[in-house]
Design an enzyme around this catalytic site. Structure first.
Site, PDB file in Angstrom:
ATOM      1  N   THR A 257      41.914   8.620  13.371  1.00  0.00           N
ATOM      2  CA  THR A 257      42.997   8.581  12.620  1.00  0.00           C
ATOM      3  C   THR A 257      43.932   9.442  12.187  1.00  0.00           C
ATOM      4  OG1 THR A 257      41.722   8.476  10.349  1.00  0.00           O
ATOM      5  CG2 THR A 257      42.137   6.472  11.647  1.00  0.00           C
ATOM      6  N   CYS A 258      43.273  10.785  12.316  1.00  0.00           N
ATOM      7  CA  CYS A 258      43.998  11.950  12.112  1.00  0.00           C
ATOM      8  C   CYS A 258      45.069  12.201  13.118  1.00  0.00           C
ATOM      9  CB  CYS A 258      42.930  13.301  11.894  1.00  0.00           C
ATOM     10  SG  CYS A 258      42.068  13.181  10.650  1.00  0.00           S
ATOM     11  N   PHE A 259      44.656  11.744  14.403  1.00  0.00           N
ATOM     12  CA  PHE A 259      45.307  12.147  15.559  1.00  0.00           C
ATOM     13  C   PHE A 259      46.055  10.909  16.208  1.00  0.00           C
ATOM     14  CE2 PHE A 259      42.229  15.416  15.186  1.00  0.00           C
ATOM     15  CZ  PHE A 259      42.928  16.564  14.983  1.00  0.00           C
TER      16      PHE A 259
END
Length: 1343
Positions: free
Chosen positions: A1310-1312
């Site tokens: 989810t960070c990317f």
């Protein structure tokens, strides 16, 4: 021995010399003291002698016991005493030379005193003799007059004819009277007899009355010129001086207070003197005029004496015989010269502020001057302009004129029944304009009216204010100007009158129509200023221009719908209007938020408008108002000033029986329209032809008031110019040229204009049909036609001396009409709900509102983007009209844009200007650049001109650059360590409140989230942005849950959220802390670019922007309490007596317990009536929509604005702000947009069969499943407002190779924003695995 004597003794010799010197010094000192003592004694003797003479006075010219006159005795006594004193001055003997010098000095002083005494004696003797001679002549005069009066009585009784004394007898009596009555101080050598101020003594006033009645008047009024006593006087210089004295006494006997109680019948004297003056000036009503031979010369002498044709700044620069000057001095200081120009208690005494005797004197001279001016105008005299200007400047500019002059006198200048083409007052105005054309046109009318014979300290009202007040009072009583009788109204004369009033209003002090009574006012006259407290009585007279009844009758007469074709212009739809309606119909019922979201994701390279904005206004307006189809006229349009009865329509709406179209409205109002037509048809035929110039002049006059005292003419909204405080040479005002707040008088004026007249419809039609107005407006919006910025527009009437007709003037009248229109529209929208706009087409049809939007959009575009870009225009002075026009236009556009945010008036593209801010956004590089762009005029005043997409880009770049400055970035390798937050998945709200609520402004810093498992251990995920987005999404979903009792939802299918008014009962005093925390949550979501789930109500979104839009009170109330809304709509349309409903100004709250809250002070004791029911409806709606949630909303916005600056949110309206918060309102994901902006890594490509299967699966998902998939990958359930193209990092699918289908589940980073998709064997398996993964709800344990 002889030798010794010859040689002498030197020592003895020196001693003798010293002794002699000492003796000489001693003698000199003694002599000096003696002289000093002698002088003192001589002065005492003189003083004693003077006292003796004064104590025993003797008549001058009589001898005393020694045969000497008193002055001679005085001198002799003084000399004798002096001689005796000299003889006995000192026992020390004086030298003969000293005695002789002393006597010579005494004799010289005596001779001087004797000479002075002789002069005094002769002067006193001459005065006493002259007084005695005058008394003797008075006795002789009285005897002769009594004999002549008796003779006249005998002849009258015997022959029945009036006795006319022979000229010789009359001349003798006049000479005799002037001898004893003419004041001696006026007969000075080398003095001008015309400048003498003649005051008769008490004993001579009655003789003067007899002389006029029995001697002068009979000879003047007789037709036989041989009996005229004045004619023989022209043969000699003494006779001419005698004539001048007589005429001067005639004026003085009226203008000055003579004697005391010497005459019992002053009215008869005034009548006789008035008859003499009128006869000589050819103003009498006799069949034979005073003329022929020497009488013509007498008339010319009298004319030059009574009316001087030179303008002066000081009244006393002319002869005291001048009638206009004498009238001015009487009006200012009274006949005694000691009265105040504005008497004390004038406001209470009004017409009784001066005595009846004073009023009678003033009225005689006033009528005489007016009649003489009328004669000059009728004869076409060459110098008539100078006399008229003098009268207007010196008489009509006197304070409280109509209270000091009798009505029968001042009615002469406003009465048209005497055969004038128009009232004489208008003629005076014309002459003043012709003679002072330059000063009036340049706005320096206060300088043209300046007179230095009265100061502002003694008369606390400048001449321009006094003239304004007097003209208003006179105009209100003139049937040709006041509109009381439409058949008598002289339209062009009234236009000339009101155009001149507008210039006076423009130059009047700011306190004229201000509520700041008894405040110090700086009055500017030319370049000088004086602080005064304006007279309340004069201000009261001027304020009558704004009286409701007067304004109503003026506009009712000025507005003629038939002559102006108002219905035709208003109701005719052009092809463009139909095209706009078709575009609106194609949108259908789609919500405004959805349209805004679509607009944000569509890049339009071509403007909605075709062609340049600077096309000719005449062409665009003609294209708008002409069309093949003619719509039915609005039969609901009632007569001027009539309010519309919509009771049955409103009841239908209140009962929920569907919408009401304009056709239904017209059908309901047919009978009332017919009755109005009958009333119009029965009106009396006009004496003068209708002219639109009267209506335009009224617009100019009242637009000046609206711009100066309407609260919008002081501050420059654009604020582009570097130094707007510079004043040009032609400006005489200071910076305090307009009121900074809306004055109550303007509010009352707008109530009359909007709700008692049809001015809104009329001005709307004029803007589209009148060629002059269209041309003026074209110059306003086209920078090529008028280089000066809009802010410099003014309302001044500009006159051309050489080519001008009655009622017409130059100047931008179009701007004045547009200001009146926009102000009335803005004021009317305040009390108009959405039902009236869309279903009843009130206050204007919707196609007219669209035309208004087009015009004002061009005006604002020029004001914000094109004006003041050159250095030459920066130094131009701003005017209150231009500033008000910009401010009012902006307000109307914002009001209509806000209306359209609820229910569309036009398509979203209709508001925008092509490519606006596009190049500016490309030039910006840093956060400061974007903030400066945010502060540009177009973003502050009219952000709706910029497309929603560009405003979203500006907002995102402002937030992004600020976030990078504070948090750093991985792209720049300067990511800063954040604030660590440990959160357990079951305690998201509690842990978030503990760790984050006290951060305040530090909420902008990077927050690093560490999730804890149920066992309390740290999950394996590392937060590089994804975990924070997941935490914030979970936190917002919990915090904004209505079950938490902080928010309620509106009724209906929308279920929009707004603060719970009863939150205190559920959470106690902590509810404020919770709302502040929720505001920070929302602010942090906007700051980080996270779209969250909550959908807020329109009313709450208004609070988030920084203030509730009070235009939507009733509409907002219908969403939160439909039953109460229906009840208020019923009350609004109730035709009966509202007091029968037994309502008071209170409202009941039923939050767990019923409580009664007063809406106003002492509301429980104030009954709701037909007069105040609108206020009651407004207060009830405001209480439920605003007041009950104000505490919660304020707390929420405090938290929000700690993270997101308030100015950043003002770029958007309510639906756009909702899109910014949560994306499209329907929550649907555009799969095609998501697919076209996706990236592929690890070996995947667009043509890979697994990618094809993936997009097929996503397309088959339900909206809820698609949202779960998006949250699984990005931690957000909703796409960014600008679409997937703006997602950063972009949506990415990474290839994960597997040997068999059960080996791995899909995972995400989810960070990317990356989905790790295994290579499943079939689409069915992929769909099953995807659904399982996104619906499992696990953290990092699921693999």
């Amino acid at each position: 021995m002889f030798a010794e004597e010859l040689a002498g003794n030197p020592a003895k010799k020196r001693a003798d010399e010293a002794k002699a010197r000492r003796l000489r010094a001693k003698r000199e000192k003694e002599a000096k003291d003696a002289r000093r003592k002698k002088d003192a004694e001589r002065m005492d003797a003189v003083a004693a002698a003077m006292c003796d003479v004064n104590s025993e006075p003797k008549p001058v010219g009589t001898a005393d016991s020694n045969g000497l006159n008193a002055p001679q005795n005085l001198v002799g006594a003084v000399s004798t005493v002096a001689d005796k004193k000299v003889a006995s001055t000192s026992d020390t003997p004086l030298t003969a030379a000293q005695i002789a010098a002393e006597q010579r000095k005494i004799r010289s002083e005596g001779r001087q005193k004797n000479s002075s005494a002789i002069v005094i004696q002769s002067l006193l003797r001459s005065k006493f003799v002259a007084s005695k001679t005058r008394d003797e002549q008075r006795v002789v005069f009285d005897k002769r007059m009594s004999d002549l009066i008796a003779l006249a009585g005998i002849l009258k009784k015997s022959q029945g004819s009036d006795y006319v004394p022979p000229p010789a007898t009359a001349s003798m009596l006049v000479v005799q009277f002037l001898f004893f009555a003419w004041p001696y101080n006026s007969q000075k050598k080398n003095s001008d007899i015309q400048d003498s101020v003649v005051i008769l003594s008490e004993q001579d006033v009655s003789r003067w009355a007899k002389l006029i009645r029995h001697i002068v008047l009979p000879g003047i009024v007789t037709d036989d010129s041989d009996l005229d006593p004045l004619m023989p006087w022209l043969d000699t210089l003494a006779g001419e001086r005698r004539l001048t004295k007589l005429l001067g006494l005639c004026v003085s006997s009226i203008a000055k207070r003579h004697g005391g109680a010497g005459i019992t019948d002053k009215a008869a004297l005034f009548t006789d003197v008035d008859s003499v003056l009128r006869r000589i000036l050819l103003l009498d009503d006799s069949t034979t005029k005073y003329g022929g031979g020497a009488r013509d010369e007498i008339h010319q002498i009298s004319r030059r004496l009574f009316f001087q044709n030179q303008l002066a700044g000081v009244a006393n620069e002319r002869s005291s015989c001048d009638i206009i000057q004498s009238l001015r001095l009487m009006l200012l200081y009274g006949s005694n010269g000691r009265t105040s120009p504005i008497p004390a208690e004038a406001g209470q005494l009004r017409e009784n502020c001066i005595g009846q005797d004073e009023k009678e004197r003033i009225s005689i001279l006033f009528a005489l001057a007016v009649d003489y001016l009328a004669r000059l105008i009728a004869n076409g005299e060459r110098d008539v302009s100078i006399y008229c200007v003098r009268f207007l400047k010196e008489v009509l500019a006197i304070p409280l004129l109509t209270w000091k002059v009798k009505p029968e006198a001042y009615m002469r200048i406003i009465d048209q029944s005497s055969g004038h083409r128009h009232p004489p007052l208008v003629g005076y105005i014309q002459c003043f304009i012709d003679l002072k054309c330059e000063e009036v046109s340049n706005g320096c009318i206060d300088v043209a009216l300046e007179m230095t014979d009265v100061s502002l300290t003694s008369c606390p009202a400048p001449a321009v204010l006094c003239l304004l007040a007097n003209l208003i009072q006179l105009g209100k009583q003139c049937s040709s100007l006041n509109g009381s009788d439409q058949s008598k109204l002289h339209f062009k004369a009234a236009a000339e009158y009101h155009n001149f009033l507008s210039n006076l209003i423009n130059a009047a002090p700011l306190g004229t129509f201000s509520r700041r009574m008894s405040a110090v006012e700086w009055v500017y006259i030319g370049s000088s200023s004086t602080p005064i407290v304006l007279s309340e009585a004069v201000v009261e007279q001027a304020s009558s221009l704004l009286a409701d009844s007067y304004v109503r009758q003026l506009f009712r007469c000025a507005i003629d719908p038939d002559s102006l074709d108002t219905d035709k212009v208003i109701n005719t739809k052009s092809d463009k209007d139909k095209s706009y309606e078709k575009d609106l119909e194609e949108i259908g019922t789609e919500s405004v938020s959805s349209l805004a979201a679509k607009e944000a994701m569509v890049d339009r390279n071509r403007s909605f408008w075709q062609g340049s904005w600077a096309k000719k206004l005449t062409q665009s307006v003609n294209a708008l108002i002409t069309g093949p189809d003619k719509q039915k006229s609005r039969s609901s349009l009632k007569g001027p000033g009539q309010l519309m009865n919509t009771s049955s329509i409103a009841r239908q709406l209140a009962n929920g029986k569907g919408s009401v179209t304009r056709t239904v409205t017209n059908a309901v109002l047919t009978s009332e329209a017919e009755s109005g037509n009958k009333e119009t048809a029965s009106s009396t035929k006009r004496e003068h032809e209708y002219s639109i110039t009267f209506l335009l002049s009224l617009c100019r006059t009242y637009s000046t008031i609206i711009s100066r005292w309407g609260g919008c003419g002081k501050d420059d909204l654009v604020k582009r110019c570097i130094q707007d405080t510079k004043k040009s040479a032609t400006s005489s005002k200071g910076s305090d040229d307009a009121a900074g707040t809306l004055e109550p008088c303007v509010t009352a004026l707008l109530n009359v204009l909007c709700f008692s007249t049809s001015l809104l419809d009329t001005t709307c039609a004029i803007i589209q049909s009148n060629p002059k107005v269209i041309a003026d407006l074209y110059s306003v919006i086209d920078v090529n036609k008028r280089r000066e910025p809009i802010r410099s527009l003014n309302t001044r009437s500009i006159y051309n001396r050489n080519n001008r007709s009655l009622g017409e003037c130059e100047g931008n009248i179009g701007a004045a009409v547009l200001l009146v229109f926009t102000t009335c529209l803005s004021h009317t929208l305040m009390v108009t709900d959405d039902v009236e706009i869309h279903d009843m087409e009130k206050p204007l049809p919707k196609h007219q509102l669209r035309r208004c939007i087009l015009l004002l959009k061009k005006l604002l575009y020029r004001a914000c983007c094109l004006d003041d870009v050159h250095e030459l225009s920066i130094n131009l002075v701003s005017d209150h009209l231009g500033l008000s026009l910009i401010s009012r236009s902006s307000k109307v556009m914002n009001d209509l844009y806000s209306r359209s945010s609820r229910r569309l008036l036009c398509t979203p593209q209709f508001w925008t200007e092509d490519s606006l801010l596009e190049s500016d956004l490309r030039r910006c590089k840093s956060h400061g650049d974007y903030i400066r762009l945010l502060s540009s005029p177009v973003c502050r005043i009219c952000p709706f001109l910029v497309s929603f997409k560009r405003r979203l880009k500006l907002f995102e770049r402002i937030v992004t650059t600020n976030r990078i400055d504070i948090q750093g970035s991985n792209d720049f390798r300067n990511l800063k360590p954040g604030i660590m937050v440990k959160v357990m998945r079951g305690r998201v709200l509690e842990d978030g409140l503990i760790h984050l609520n006290n951060l305040g402004r530090n909420m902008r810093q990077r927050i690093v989230v560490n999730y804890l498992t149920q066992a309390g251990t740290k999950e394996s995920g590392i937060d590089v942005g994804g975990l924070f987005k997941e935490f914030w999404t979970d936190l917002s979903n919990i915090a904004f849950d209505p079950n938490y009792a902080l928010f309620r939802v509106t009724e209906g299918s929308a279920s929009l959220m707004y603060p719970n008014p009863s939150s205190r009962l559920a959470h106690g005093s902590d509810h404020i802390i919770l709302f502040e925390f929720l505001g920070r949550i929302l602010g942090k979501a906007l700051y980080e670019g996270i779209t969250i789930q909550p959908q807020f109500a329109h009313l709450f979104l208004s609070f988030l922007k920084g203030g509730h839009q009070y235009l939507h009170l009733l509409t907002d109330l219908s969403t939160i309490d439909p039953q109460l809304y229906n009840n208020l709509m019923f009350l609004k349309s109730y035709t009966g007596d509202v007091s029968d409903l037994c309502l008071t100004f209170t409202v009941a709250n039923d939050d767990f317990r019923v409580s009664e809250v007063p809406l106003i002070a002492n509301g429980a004791n104030i009954e709701v009536t037909n007069e105040n029911k609108r206020r009651y409806i407004y207060l009830v709606a405001k209480h439920h929509v605003c007041d009950r949630i104000k505490e919660q909303s304020d707390a929420f916005t405090r938290g929000l604005w700690e993270v997101i600056d308030r100015s950043w949110l003002r770029l958007f309206n309510e639906p756009e702000l909702q899109v910014l918060i949560s994306g499209p309102s329907d929550g649907k994901i555009d799969v095609s947009d998501m697919k076209s902006n996706a990236r592929y890594t690890g070996g995947y490509s667009m043509v890979d069969r697994n990618i094809i299967r993936f997009w097929s699966c996503v397309s088959s998902f339900t909206p809820k499943q698609q949202a779960d998939l998006l949250r699984f990958v990005t931690s957000c359930e909703r796409p960014p407002p600008l679409g997937f193209a703006s997602m950063n990092p972009p949506f990415t699918i990474q290839r994960v190779g597997i040997m068999r289908d059960g080996e791995k589940l899909p995972t995400a980073s989810t960070c990317f924003n990356t989905l790790k998709l295994p290579t499943y064997s079939s689409e069915k398996v992929m769909k099953e695995r995807l659904l399982y993964a996104i619906q499992a709800g696990a953290g990092f344990e699921l693999t």
